[in-house]
Design a protein around this motif. Structure first.
Motif, short mmCIF file in Angstrom:
data_model
loop_
_atom_site.label_atom_id
_atom_site.label_comp_id
_atom_site.label_asym_id
_atom_site.label_seq_id
_atom_site.Cartn_x
_atom_site.Cartn_y
_atom_site.Cartn_z
N VAL A 265 51.98 32.54 34.66
CA VAL A 265 50.92 33.37 34.12
C VAL A 265 49.69 32.49 33.89
CG1 VAL A 265 50.16 34.79 32.19
CG2 VAL A 265 52.48 35.04 33.08
N GLN A 266 48.61 32.82 34.58
CA GLN A 266 47.35 32.11 34.39
C GLN A 266 46.58 32.76 33.25
OE1 GLN A 266 44.66 30.92 37.80
NE2 GLN A 266 43.34 32.44 36.84
N ASP A 267 46.27 31.97 32.24
CA ASP A 267 45.61 32.48 31.04
C ASP A 267 44.43 31.58 30.73
OD1 ASP A 267 46.66 33.06 27.58
OD2 ASP A 267 44.84 33.61 28.66
N ILE A 268 43.25 31.94 31.24
CA ILE A 268 42.03 31.17 31.00
C ILE A 268 41.07 32.06 30.21
CG2 ILE A 268 40.15 29.87 32.06
CD1 ILE A 268 41.84 29.63 34.58
N PRO A 269 40.57 31.59 29.08
CA PRO A 269 39.67 32.42 28.26
C PRO A 269 38.51 32.99 29.07
CG PRO A 269 40.26 30.42 27.08
CD PRO A 269 40.81 30.26 28.48
N GLY A 270 38.27 34.28 28.88
CA GLY A 270 37.17 34.92 29.55
C GLY A 270 37.55 35.66 30.82
N TYR A 271 38.82 35.55 31.24
CA TYR A 271 39.27 36.19 32.47
C TYR A 271 40.55 36.99 32.22
CZ TYR A 271 36.25 32.50 34.28
OH TYR A 271 35.20 31.67 34.50
N ASN A 272 40.85 37.91 33.14
CA ASN A 272 42.12 38.62 33.05
C ASN A 272 43.27 37.64 33.17
OD1 ASN A 272 40.59 41.00 33.11
ND2 ASN A 272 40.82 41.25 35.31
N LYS A 273 44.33 37.91 32.42
CA LYS A 273 45.56 37.14 32.62
C LYS A 273 46.25 37.63 33.88
CE LYS A 273 46.41 36.45 27.67
NZ LYS A 273 47.37 36.68 26.55
N CYS A 274 46.79 36.71 34.65
CA CYS A 274 47.36 37.06 35.96
C CYS A 274 48.72 36.42 36.17
CB CYS A 274 46.44 36.61 37.09
SG CYS A 274 44.74 37.22 36.99
N VAL A 275 49.64 37.16 36.78
CA VAL A 275 50.90 36.61 37.26
C VAL A 275 50.66 36.10 38.67
CG1 VAL A 275 53.32 37.05 37.79
CG2 VAL A 275 52.21 38.25 35.88
N LEU B 28 34.19 33.39 51.16
CA LEU B 28 35.41 33.02 50.45
C LEU B 28 36.63 33.32 51.31
CD1 LEU B 28 34.73 34.34 46.81
CD2 LEU B 28 34.14 32.12 47.83
N THR B 29 37.65 32.48 51.17
CA THR B 29 38.90 32.73 51.86
C THR B 29 39.63 33.91 51.21
OG1 THR B 29 40.25 31.30 50.45
CG2 THR B 29 39.10 30.26 52.31
N ASP B 30 40.62 34.44 51.90
CA ASP B 30 41.37 35.56 51.34
C ASP B 30 42.11 35.16 50.07
OD1 ASP B 30 41.32 38.24 52.66
OD2 ASP B 30 41.53 37.00 54.44
N PHE B 31 42.58 33.91 49.98
CA PHE B 31 43.21 33.44 48.75
C PHE B 31 42.19 33.49 47.61
CE2 PHE B 31 46.60 32.16 51.38
CZ PHE B 31 47.66 31.72 50.60
N GLU B 32 40.97 33.05 47.88
CA GLU B 32 39.95 33.02 46.84
C GLU B 32 39.50 34.43 46.46
OE1 GLU B 32 38.19 28.69 48.30
OE2 GLU B 32 37.24 30.56 48.96
N LEU B 33 39.38 35.31 47.43
CA LEU B 33 39.03 36.71 47.13
C LEU B 33 40.10 37.34 46.25
CD1 LEU B 33 37.77 37.82 50.64
CD2 LEU B 33 36.41 37.89 48.55
N ASN B 34 41.35 37.06 46.55
CA ASN B 34 42.44 37.56 45.72
C ASN B 34 42.34 37.05 44.29
OD1 ASN B 34 45.35 36.13 44.85
ND2 ASN B 34 45.44 38.36 45.05
N ASN B 35 42.17 35.74 44.14
CA ASN B 35 42.10 35.15 42.81
C ASN B 35 40.92 35.69 42.02
OD1 ASN B 35 43.11 31.78 43.95
ND2 ASN B 35 44.29 33.67 43.71
N LEU B 36 39.76 35.75 42.65
CA LEU B 36 38.55 36.22 41.96
C LEU B 36 38.68 37.68 41.55
CD1 LEU B 36 35.64 35.79 41.04
CD2 LEU B 36 34.88 36.30 43.37
N ALA B 37 39.20 38.52 42.44
CA ALA B 37 39.35 39.93 42.11
C ALA B 37 40.33 40.14 40.96
CB ALA B 37 39.81 40.71 43.35
N MET B 38 41.46 39.46 41.01
CA MET B 38 42.45 39.62 39.94
C MET B 38 41.93 39.13 38.59
SD MET B 38 45.32 41.13 40.30
CE MET B 38 46.53 41.73 41.46
N GLU B 39 41.11 38.08 38.61
CA GLU B 39 40.59 37.53 37.36
C GLU B 39 39.51 38.41 36.74
OE1 GLU B 39 39.11 33.71 38.40
OE2 GLU B 39 41.06 32.98 39.07
#
Length: 513
Positions: A182-192, A227-238
Motif C-alpha cells: 500500500v503506497q501512502d504518501i501525504p496528499g495523494y490517494n492511497k493505492c494498492v 508518460l509511459t503506461d506505467f506512469e499514467l497508471n500511477n498518476l491516475a490512481m494517485e
C-alpha cells in the motif's frame, strides 16, 4: 551466436528475471522509515514527502534496487546501446518535469539513497517493462450484469514461465510473498500496488474504489513523447476518483508508446478502469491515437490487441501480420461469449470459473484464415497453458516451441471487489489453485471487511493480511524466509544456466521484432 539470437536470449532472460523480481524473496516485511514527514537535507533545504518516499525505499530495499540496476545494464548490452537509452531517459526527465513532477521527486530520492545517477534510474523505469512479453485476459463487470450488486474486475497474468528453465513444474504455485503493498504518501490517494515500488509497480486499487487492469499490446505507431503506461497508471490512481477523471487525464497527457510486436509490448497497454458508481471504461491508445469504450451492458473484456482503436492507425497486428497474436483473438472471443451468455447472473463464483476456463472460441479468427478449435493455436484459452509445447518438441519444431514459450502461461490471477476493497489472489493457474481473499480496507483507511472481522477465517488469509498490516503501509504478503537471499540468488543462477543450455536451440528462434 547470431545477433537475433542474442537479442532473443537477452529478452527472455530479462523477462525471467522480471518475474523473479516481481516476487522477491529478499524483501523483508520490516518497518520502513516514515515517509509522511518532510525531512531536511544536508544544506538545510526542506525535502518533499515525495523525495522522502523514494529515499526511504532506497535505504530499506537498496540491495533489491541495486540488483535490478546491475542486471538491467548487463543484460541489455546486446539489445540497445547504453548511450541511446540514456539519451531517451534525459529527454523523458523533461516529460516528467512537465507532466509528473512528483514522480521525478521520488526517483530523485531513490537515486540519492542508492548512489545511482538519476538518469540511470529513469532509464530502468522506462525500459525494464519493454523487455517483458506478456499475454493477459482482463474483464470488468457491474450491476445489472452482476446479480449480487458487486463490481468485479479480473486479470489473468500470462507470462513466460522461467521456472520451466530449471525443471520446476508449472503446477507449483508462485512464491507466496508476491509484492502487494500500500503506497501512502501525504496528499495523494492511497493505492494498492503490484510489483517493485517506483520502478516496476502497477496500481490496482485506490482508497476511492477506483480499479485498474491491463493488457500488453504490440503496435507500430510509437511515440517518444509523453508518460509511459506505467506512469499514467500511477498518476491516475494517485489523483483520480472516477472513470471520468481518468479519461480526462489520458486525454490531456501525451502518451509514450513503444513500436514493436513482441519484445516491447509491455510498454503499451490496453486498460480497463472501474469506479464505485459502477462506471467503467476501456482505453486503447497508440503513440498518436486514442479511443474510449464505456462498456456494453456493464461488461468489458480485453486481451492483447486493439478491438476498438482502428488498427490501420495504431498498427496493432492481426494474425495476418503476426501469427502469434491469434491466441489473443481466441481468448477475446471466448471471454465475450461467456460474459454475454451469463449477463445478469454473474457473481464471485462465476468470476472464479471464468478465470479457470479452458474452452475455445475462434469466432474472431475466422476472417483471418482457416482457424479451427480442433487445431489450437498457442495462448488461446483464458486460463492459459502450454498446450502445444509437447507436440512441438516431439516434432523437433524448436521455432514454434520457442514462440509458444514466449507467449506465456497463466502464472497468477486476481479478482477485485472494489466495493469491499478486497483482492482475491490465486497464486497459480485458477484451474489448479484456490483464490485467497486479501482485505485492504484497514490499510487504505476506509470502511470494509478485514481478516479480523470474521469474514475471512482461512488461516492463510489471516497470515497474509496480518503481515500486510504494517504501520507505514509497505510490506510483502509473507515475511522473508531464512536464507531467502541465498535461495533467490540460486534461482537466478539456475535460470541463467538454463539460458546458456538453450543457446544452441535459440539459434533457430523466430526473430524477435
Amino acid at each position: 551466436m547470431g545477433k537475433r539470437t542474442k537479442k532473443a536470449m537477452s529478452a527472455i532472460l530479462i523477462a525471467s528475471l522480471c518475474v523473479a523480481f516481481m516476487f522477491p524473496l529478499n524483501v523483508n516485511a520490516g518497518e520502513v522509515p516514515n515517509t509522511g514527514e518532510v525531512g531536511v537535507g544536508s544544506a538545510g533545504e526542506k525535502l518533499s514527502a515525495d523525495y522522502n518516499y523514494g529515499f526511504s525505499l532506497g535505504e530499506e530495499f537498496g540491495d533489491l534496487y541495486k540488483t535490478v540496476d546491475t542486471t538491467f545494464w548487463e543484460k541489455t548490452n546486446g539489445i540497445w546501446e547504453r548511450t541511446a537509452l540514456i539519451e531517451k531517459a534525459e529527454k523523458h526527465i523533461e516529460m516528467l518535469k512537465e507532466y509528473y513532477p512528483q514522480r521525478l521527486e521520488r526517483l530523485s530520492g531513490l537515486s540519492d539513497a542508492l548512489g545511482i545517477p538519476l538518469v540511470d534510474i529513469v532509464a530502468i523505469t522506462m525500459f525494464l517493462p519493454s523487455l517483458t512479453r506478456m499475454g493477459c485476459t482482463t474483464t470488468a463487470l457491474a450491476p445489472p450484469a452482476t446479480n449480487d450488486g458487486q463490481i468485479y474486475t479480473s486479470w489473468n497474468m500470462d507470462v513466460l514461465d522461467p521456472l520451466l528453465l530449471i525443471g520446476i513444474p508449472s503446477r507449483i504455485p508462485l512464491p507466496a510473498n508476491l509484492v502487494l503493498f500500500v503506497q501512502d504518501i501525504p496528499g495523494y490517494n492511497k493505492c494498492v500496488v503490484l510489483g517493485i515500488p517506483l520502478i516496476f509497480g502497477i496500481d490496482l486499487l485506490n482508497d476511492k474504489g477506483l480499479t485498474y487492469v491491463a493488457n500488453a499490446i504490440g503496435m507500430t505507431d510509437g511515440s517518444d513523447e509523453g508518460l509511459t503506461d506505467f506512469e499514467l497508471n500511477n498518476l491516475a490512481m494517485e489523483t483520480c476518483s472516477s472513470v471520468d477523471d481518468v479519461v480526462a487525464l489520458y486525454e490531456r497527457t501525451p502518451k509514450y508508446s513503444c513500436a514493436g510486436y513482441s519484445a516491447g509490448i509491455f510498454m503499451n497497454m490496453n486498460t480497463i478502469w472501474t469506479d464505485p458508481s459502477g462506471n467503467m471504461v476501456g482505453i486503447e491508445h497508440s503513440g498518436h491515437h486514442m479511443v474510449t469504450h464505456y462498456g456494453k451492458d456493464h461488461i468489458l473484456a480485453s486481451t492483447n490487441h486493439h478491438q476498438y482503436l482502428d488498427r490501420s492507425l495504431s498498427g496493432s497486428p492481426t494474425p495476418l501480420e503476426q501469427k502469434a497474436i491469434a491466441g489473443s483473438y481466441a481468448r477475446l472471443g471466448r471471454a465475450w461469449e461467456l460474459l454475454e451468455d451469463n449477463c445478469g447472473e454473474i457473481d464471485l463464483d462465476f468470476m472464479k470459473s471464468f478465470t479457470a476456463d479452458h474452452e475455445r472460441n475462434y469466432t474472431l479468427l475466422r476472417e483471418f484464415g482457416d482457424y479451427r478449435e480442433d487445431k489450437p493455436v498457442d495462448d488461446d484459452t483464458i486460463c492459459c497453458h502450454y498446450w502445444n509445447m509437447p507436440g512441438y518438441l516431439m516434432n523437433r519444431d524448436i521455432g514454434s516451441a520457442t514462440d509458444c514459450f514466449l507467449a506465456g502461461t497463466t502464472i497468477f490471477s486476481i479478482i477485485m471487489q472494489p466495493d469491499e476493497f478486497t483482492i482475491w489472489f490465486c497464486p497459480g493457474r485458477p484451474c489448479t489453485f484456490p483464490y485467497i481473499p486479501l482485505y485492504f480496507a484497514d490499510l487504505l483507511g476506509v470502511e470494509g471487511p478485514s481478516y479480523t472481522s470474521g469474514v475471512g477465517p482461512e488461516p492463510v488469509t489471516q497470515i497474509a493480511n496480518g503481515l500486510l498490516g504494517l504501520e507505514n503501509g509497505l510490506a510483502s504478503l509473507l515475511t522473508s524466509i531464512p536464507f531467502a537471499t541465498e535461495i533467490k540468488s540460486s534461482i537466478s543462477i539456475c535460470i541463467i544456466t538454463g539460458m546458456k543450455v538453450l543457446i544452441p536451440i535459440l539459434e533457430k528462434i523466430i526473430p524477435v521484432r
